[in-house]
Design an enzyme around this catalytic site. Structure first.
Site, PDB file in Angstrom:
ATOM      1  CE  LYS A   1     -12.507 -26.691   9.136  1.00 57.21           C
ATOM      2  NZ  LYS A   1     -11.923 -27.580   8.137  1.00 57.21           N
TER       3      LYS A   1
ATOM      4  CE  LYS B   1     -15.168 -25.564  14.312  1.00 55.64           C
ATOM      5  NZ  LYS B   1     -15.400 -24.189  13.834  1.00 55.64           N
TER       6      LYS B   1
ATOM      7  N   GLY C   1     -17.867 -29.679   7.168  1.00 56.60           N
ATOM      8  CA  GLY C   1     -19.166 -30.335   7.061  1.00 56.60           C
ATOM      9  C   GLY C   1     -19.733 -30.791   8.388  1.00 56.60           C
TER      10      GLY C   1
ATOM     11  CG  HIS D   1     -21.943 -20.033   9.285  1.00 54.90           C
ATOM     12  ND1 HIS D   1     -21.598 -21.353   9.410  1.00 54.90           N
ATOM     13  CD2 HIS D   1     -21.114 -19.529   8.346  1.00 54.90           C
ATOM     14  CE1 HIS D   1     -20.604 -21.632   8.583  1.00 54.90           C
ATOM     15  NE2 HIS D   1     -20.302 -20.524   7.914  1.00 54.90           N
TER      16      HIS D   1
ATOM     17  CE  LYS E   1     -21.980 -22.948   5.087  1.00 54.81           C
ATOM     18  NZ  LYS E   1     -20.925 -22.431   4.209  1.00 54.81           N
TER      19      LYS E   1
ATOM     20  CG  ASN F   1     -14.871 -23.541   3.224  1.00 56.40           C
ATOM     21  OD1 ASN F   1     -14.645 -24.681   3.603  1.00 56.40           O
ATOM     22  ND2 ASN F   1     -15.718 -22.746   3.854  1.00 56.40           N
TER      23      ASN F   1
ATOM     24  NE  ARG G   1     -14.961 -26.665  -0.292  1.00 59.60           N
ATOM     25  CZ  ARG G   1     -16.104 -26.204   0.204  1.00 59.60           C
ATOM     26  NH1 ARG G   1     -16.886 -25.436  -0.550  1.00 59.60           N
ATOM     27  NH2 ARG G   1     -16.491 -26.471   1.428  1.00 59.60           N
TER      28      ARG G   1
ATOM     29  CB  VAL H   1     -22.999 -25.267  -2.227  1.00 56.40           C
ATOM     30  CG1 VAL H   1     -24.437 -25.482  -2.708  1.00 56.40           C
ATOM     31  CG2 VAL H   1     -22.257 -26.598  -2.150  1.00 56.40           C
TER      32      VAL H   1
END
Length: 456
Positions: free
Chosen positions: A117, A159, A165, A209, A237, A291, A293, A296
Site C-alpha cells: 500500500k 496501516k 481487511g 468509502h 463491508k 485490490n 482481483r 465480493v
C-alpha cells in the site's frame, strides 16, 4: 494464449460465479476442493473436481504447490484465483506463469507493486491521483512515525503496508498513543500477512468509502463507475451499492477518471478496484489502496452497467483486448448488495456453521442471489462465514431499497442463523434510506439497535 480449461482455485460463491462465466464462454472447469469441500455447490457444477489438501486452508487453498500440482495434473491451461486466498499473491502469479499456465488476473509485478500500500500510494501520486496526506512509503519504527505525524497532524491512522481487511489498523490521537500503537500494529500485520511494515495517513473522521471498478488489458483501461461501501462493521463491508449517492456528477467524473489514469499508468490487466476515502465535508477524495482481483461486491457494478466482469477477466487473460470503450459503458439505475453470512447477530455476530435444512431464494425483476447454498449442504467451520450475496437493482436508490426489503422478506435460509435480520433492519432505517452514514456509522448504530436472530 487460448484458454480451454480453467482450474478454479477458490471455493464458495465466487467459485460458482467463475464456473458459470466459463461455461458461457464454452470453457471447461476443474474445481479445486479441500477435504471439507467435496460436497460444495461449485464441486457439483464443475466439469471435474480435484482434491488439493485437507480442510485447513493453509494446507489446501493457500498451498501454492498443491494448487499448481492439481492444475497441471488436470490438464488445465489457466487458473482463476477468485478473491482472498492466493488471488493477490505475486509469488503465486509468477509460479503459474512459469508453469506455462495463464493466471487470470494482473501480472505478478503489478500485484507486487500495488499490493504494497505504501508503494501504491507513491505510484498514485506519480499518476496525479490524490492521496491522503501521510508518510512517503513505509515508516521505520516509532521515531520515524512520530516525525511524520508531526508534519501531517493528529489524529493519524496506522496501516499495514501489505494487508487488508482492517488488520494492522490503529488510530492514534496523540504522540503517546502513536508510540504505544506502532508496535502493536506491526505485530498484528506480521502475524496476518508475514510483513510488519506500516505507513501513516491523516485520519478522516467521517469518511465515506468509495471505490472504482476498472478493467484493463495491459494497455488500455476503462471504469464501470463507482461503488459505496461505507456500511461496515469492524472494517468489514456489510452493504454495498452503486453508484455512490453521496457524489455529484462532477466528483464522480473526476474520481473515475483518476482510477483509469492510475490503472493505465501501471499497465493493469484484468479486473481491479481502486479504493478511496471521500470527505463529504470538503468534497475531496483520496486514493488509499488497490485490490488487484475481483471483489465480493463486483455484482453491483455489473447490475448498473450490464458488463460481466468475470467473463471479461477470462477474455482478457486469454489475450483479447478490452471489448469496451469508455463510451460504451453507461450507468443505469441503482444496485445494492448485502452479504448473507452464517453469523448470529444476537451473539455479537459469532460465526455459526451448520447444515442448510431449507432454502427459499427470492426472485422477480431486478433480483439476483449469488450463493454457495443448496438444501442439505453442511457449511464447514474452517472458512469465511459468507454464504451468499443478495443483489437488487431498480431505476432509483429508493426503489432499490424497497426491492431489497421485499427480497429479504422472501429469503429463507433454515438450519443456521444468518445476517438477514440485520439487513432487514438497515433497509428500514431512515438514515440508511437517506444515505446519511459514513464508515463508522454502523458500529455506533448497532450499539442502540440490537439485532435479534430468530434462528439463534
Amino acid at each position: 494464449m487460448p484458454v480451454t480449461k480453467i482450474f478454479v482455485a477458490n471455493r464458495g460463491e465466487i467459485a460458482v460465479r467463475i464456473i458459470r462465466a466459463a461455461r458461457e464462454l464454452g470453457i471447461a472447469t476443474v474445481q479445486a476442493v479441500s477435504a471439507a469441500d467435496r460436497d460444495m455447490l461449485a464441486a457439483r457444477l464443475a466439469d471435474e473436481v480435484v482434491e488439493i489438501g485437507p480442510a485447513h486452508a493453509r494446507k489446501s487453498y493457500l498451498d501454492m504447490d498443491a494448487v499448481l500440482r492439481g492444475a497441471i495434473e488436470s490438464g488445465a491451461d489457466a487458473i482463476h484465483p477468485g478473491y482472498g486466498f492466493l488471488s493477490e499473491n505475486a509469488a503465486f502469479a509468477e509460479k503459474v506463469e512459469q508453469a506455462g499456465l495463464v493466471f487470470i488476473g494482473p501480472k505478478a509485478e503489478t500485484i507486487r507493486a500495488m499490493g504494497d500500500k505504501a508503494t501504491a500510494r507513491a505510484m498514485a501520486a506519480a499518476a496525479g491521483v490524490p492521496t491522503v496526506p501521510g508518510s512517503e512509503g513505509r515508516v521505520d519504527g516509532v521515531e520515524a512515525a512520530l516525525a511524520v505525524a508531526e508534519t501531517i497532524g493528529y489524529p493519524v491512522m496506522i496501516k499495514a503496508s501489505a494487508g487488508g481487511g482492517g488488520r494492522g489498523i490503529r488510530v492514534a490521537q496523540d504522540a503517546g498513543e502513536l508510540a504505544t500503537l506502532i508496535p502493536q500494529a506491526s505485530a498484528e500485520a506480521l502475524a496476518a500477512f508475514g510483513d510488519g511494515g506500516l505507513y501513516l495517513e491523516r485520519f478522516v473522521g467521517t469518511a465515506r468509502h468509495v471505490e472504482v471498478q476498472i478493467l484493463g488489458d495491459g494497455t488500455r483501461a476503462i471504469h464501470t463507475y463507482e461503488r459505496e461501501c461505507s456500511l461496515q462493521r469492524r472494517r468489514q463491508k456489510v452493504w454495498e451499492e452503486a453508484p455512490a449517492a453521496c457524489l455529484t456528477p462532477e466528483v464522480r467524473e473526476a474520481l473515475c477518471a483518476s482510477a483509469v489514469r492510475l490503472a493505465e499508468s501501471v499497465g493493469y490487466r484484468g479486473a481491479g478496484t481502486l479504493e478511496y476515502l471521500y470527505d463529504a465535508a470538503t468534497g475531496e477524495f483520496f486514493f488509499i489502496e488497490m485490490n488487484t482481483r475481483i471483489q465480493v461486491e463486483h455484482p453491483v457494478s455489473e447490475m448498473i452497467t450490464g458488463i460481466d466482469l468475470v467473463r471479461e477477466m477470462i477474455r482478457i487473460a486469454a489475450g483479447n483486448p478490452l471489448a469496451y470503450s469508455q463510451a460504451d459503458v453507461r450507468l443505469k439505475g441503482h444496485a445494492i448488495e448485502v452479504r448473507i453470512n452464517a453469523e448470529d447477530a444476537a451473539k455479537n455476530f459469532l460465526p455459526a456453521p451448520g447444515t442448510i435444512t431449507g432454502l427459499r431464494v427470492p426472485g422477480g425483476m431486478g433480483v439476483r442471489f449469488d450463493s454457495m447454498l443448496y438444501p442439505g449442504y453442511s457449511v464447514p467451520p474452517f472458512y469465511d462465514s459468507l454464504l451468499g450475496k443478495l443483489i437488487v437493482w431498480d431505476e432509483t436508490r429508493a426503489g432499490a431499497i424497497a426491492r431489497l426489503s421485499r427480497a429479504l422478506g422472501e429469503l429463507e435460509v433454515s438450519g443456521l442463523p444468518t445476517t438477514t435480520p440485520l439487513h432487514k433492519a438497515l433497509a428500514a432505517d431512515a438514515e440508511v434510506q437517506a444515505g446519511a452514514f459514513h464508515t463508522r456509522w454502523l458500529e455506533s448504530w448497532l450499539e442502540t439497535h440490537p439485532i435479534d436472530n430468530p434462528a439463534s
